[in-house]
Enzyme design. Structure first.
Site, short mmCIF file in Angstrom:
data_model
loop_
_atom_site.label_atom_id
_atom_site.label_comp_id
_atom_site.label_asym_id
_atom_site.label_seq_id
_atom_site.Cartn_x
_atom_site.Cartn_y
_atom_site.Cartn_z
N GLU A 1 11.22 12.90 4.23
CA GLU A 1 10.00 12.78 3.42
C GLU A 1 9.29 14.10 3.17
OE1 GLU A 1 7.54 9.79 5.24
OE2 GLU A 1 8.48 8.15 4.15
N GLY B 1 0.85 -1.19 0.00
CA GLY B 1 0.00 0.00 0.00
C GLY B 1 0.88 1.23 0.00
N ASN B 2 0.27 2.35 -0.32
CA ASN B 2 1.03 3.61 -0.47
C ASN B 2 1.80 3.99 0.80
OD1 ASN B 2 1.91 5.88 -1.84
ND2 ASN B 2 -0.15 6.53 -2.43
N ILE B 3 2.71 4.91 0.67
CA ILE B 3 3.42 5.48 1.83
C ILE B 3 2.33 6.04 2.77
CG2 ILE B 3 4.98 7.35 2.55
CD1 ILE B 3 6.18 7.28 -0.32
N LYS C 1 0.74 0.30 6.90
CA LYS C 1 1.34 -1.04 6.88
C LYS C 1 1.96 -1.39 8.24
CE LYS C 1 3.87 0.14 3.25
NZ LYS C 1 3.30 1.47 2.97
N THR C 2 2.73 -0.46 8.78
CA THR C 2 3.36 -0.71 10.09
C THR C 2 2.31 -0.89 11.18
OG1 THR C 2 5.28 0.55 9.39
CG2 THR C 2 5.07 0.18 11.73
N GLU D 1 6.29 -6.30 5.91
CA GLU D 1 5.95 -4.99 5.32
C GLU D 1 6.68 -4.84 3.99
OE1 GLU D 1 6.40 -1.59 7.87
OE2 GLU D 1 5.83 -0.19 6.31
N SER E 1 -0.04 4.37 4.31
CA SER E 1 -1.35 3.70 4.25
C SER E 1 -1.63 2.89 5.52
CB SER E 1 -1.44 2.81 3.01
OG SER E 1 -0.40 1.86 3.01
P1 TTP Z 1 6.83 2.57 2.69
O1 TTP Z 1 7.50 1.32 2.28
O2 TTP Z 1 5.58 2.90 1.97
O3 TTP Z 1 6.59 2.49 4.27
P2 TTP Z 1 5.83 3.47 5.27
O4 TTP Z 1 6.36 3.13 6.63
O5 TTP Z 1 5.97 4.88 4.82
O6 TTP Z 1 4.34 3.04 5.12
P3 TTP Z 1 3.24 2.81 6.27
O7 TTP Z 1 2.95 4.16 6.85
O8 TTP Z 1 2.08 2.25 5.47
O9 TTP Z 1 3.81 1.88 7.27
O10 TTP Z 1 7.87 3.76 2.49
C1 TTP Z 1 8.93 4.05 3.32
C2 TTP Z 1 9.74 5.13 2.64
O11 TTP Z 1 10.67 4.55 1.75
C3 TTP Z 1 8.92 6.09 1.81
O12 TTP Z 1 9.48 7.39 1.88
C4 TTP Z 1 9.05 5.56 0.40
C5 TTP Z 1 10.45 5.00 0.41
N1 TTP Z 1 10.71 3.87 -0.49
C6 TTP Z 1 11.40 4.10 -1.66
O13 TTP Z 1 11.71 5.24 -1.99
N2 TTP Z 1 11.74 3.05 -2.43
C7 TTP Z 1 11.39 1.77 -2.11
O14 TTP Z 1 11.75 0.83 -2.86
C8 TTP Z 1 10.65 1.54 -0.91
C9 TTP Z 1 10.25 0.13 -0.54
C10 TTP Z 1 10.33 2.62 -0.13
MG MG Z 2 5.82 1.59 7.78
#
Ligand code: TTP
Ligand code: MG
Length: 233
Positions: A171, A27-29, A33-34, A103, A31
């Site tokens: 970010e 799922g998107n950043i 997952k954690t 994740e 979304s």
């Molecule tokens: P996510 O893998 O989407 O994890 P998250 O912790 O932000 O999501 P959630 O809140 O759902 O738990 O992204 C983590 C960061 O890493 C985000 O800034 C996107 C970046 N990313 C990349 O740039 N390239 C990649 O291949 C991956 C897997 C993440």
């Molecule tokens: Mg996460």
């Protein structure tokens, strides 16, 4: 010979039975997952494989994630090479538990992020071809086992708001537009099935819900995720 053969077959059967039910959470950043992984941590039969974010943000003292967002042209290739490697390490991490939740995956790293950076011109064609070879090799040598994909489907505006609120180092340059593109790519990969390869059945969850409501959504799908194992919370 016959007995040895039968024992070997029985061992293989036993080992196959012991293989965990592998679930990847996509799922998107932002979304959630954690948050989902945190929820399922309480079950004794579940092993949780968190995203190796710590490794990406502190690689020999370097924050590769922040460098990539700061100067995408310069750092996207190095960052994604390291992401592919660490994802593979995550897939191979052994567990005795019946279910393993992870994740993200090698697949989203390649089909979503490498693809996006390539499309944006931050990974040039020749470098993208190198990552493609690496991905194919990793995938063929030891194919990551995936039995189910949980797709946390969220509206880009909602995840954008969450991302701004959580204010993760590096970010702050991620735009709504970037999240909209990532959303469409997740839809292409997991719903429309027009991008990359979808390695397992997909369970779609409504990830727009806030923290108070999401527990009900988890409850709805708990049986599918845990594959009917006895819960020992
Ligand atoms: P996510 O893998 O989407 O994890 P998250 O912790 O932000 O999501 P959630 O809140 O759902 O738990 O992204 C983590 C960061 O890493 C985000 O800034 C996107 C970046 N990313 C990349 O740039 N390239 C990649 O291949 C991956 C897997 C993440
Ligand atoms: Mg996460």
């Amino acid at each position: 010979m016959n007995t040895a053969h039968n024992i070997l077959k029985a061992c293989i059967r036993k080992m196959a039975q012991r293989r965990p039910f592998n679930v990847i959470v996509e799922g998107n950043i932002g979304s959630g997952k954690t948050t989902l992984l945190e929820h399922f941590k309480k079950y004794e039969d579940v092993s949780v494989q968190a995203e190796p974010l710590e490794q990406w943000t502190n690689f020999n003292g370097h924050n590769l994630l922040a460098l990539m967002y700061k100067d995408a042209q310069k750092w996207s290739f190095s960052f994604e090479s390291y992401v592919l490697l660490t994802m593979m390490q995550q897939h191979q991490h052994p567990t005795n538990r019946a279910v393993r939740l992870m994740e993200r995956s090698l697949f989203s790293a390649k089909y979503i992020f490498v693809e996006k950076m390539h499309r944006d011109g931050n990974i040039p064609d020749a470098s993208a071809a190198v990552l493609d070879e690496m991905f194919k090799f990793l995938n063929e040598q030891k194919p990551p086992q995936v039995d189910l994909i949980v797709y946390l489907r969220a509206t880009p505006e909602v995840v954008h708001e969450r991302m701004v609120k959580r204010n993760r180092d590096g970010e702050n340059t991620v735009s709504l537009n970037y999240l909209q593109d990532l959303h469409e790519m997740h839809e292409d990969w997991l719903v429309r099935k027009t991008l990359g390869h979808c390695p397992a059945p997909v369970l779609v969850m409504n990830a727009d819900l806030d923290k108070a409501q999401i527990a009900n959504e988890y409850k709805k799908y708990e049986g599918d995720i845990l594959k009917g194992i006895r819960l020992q919370a």
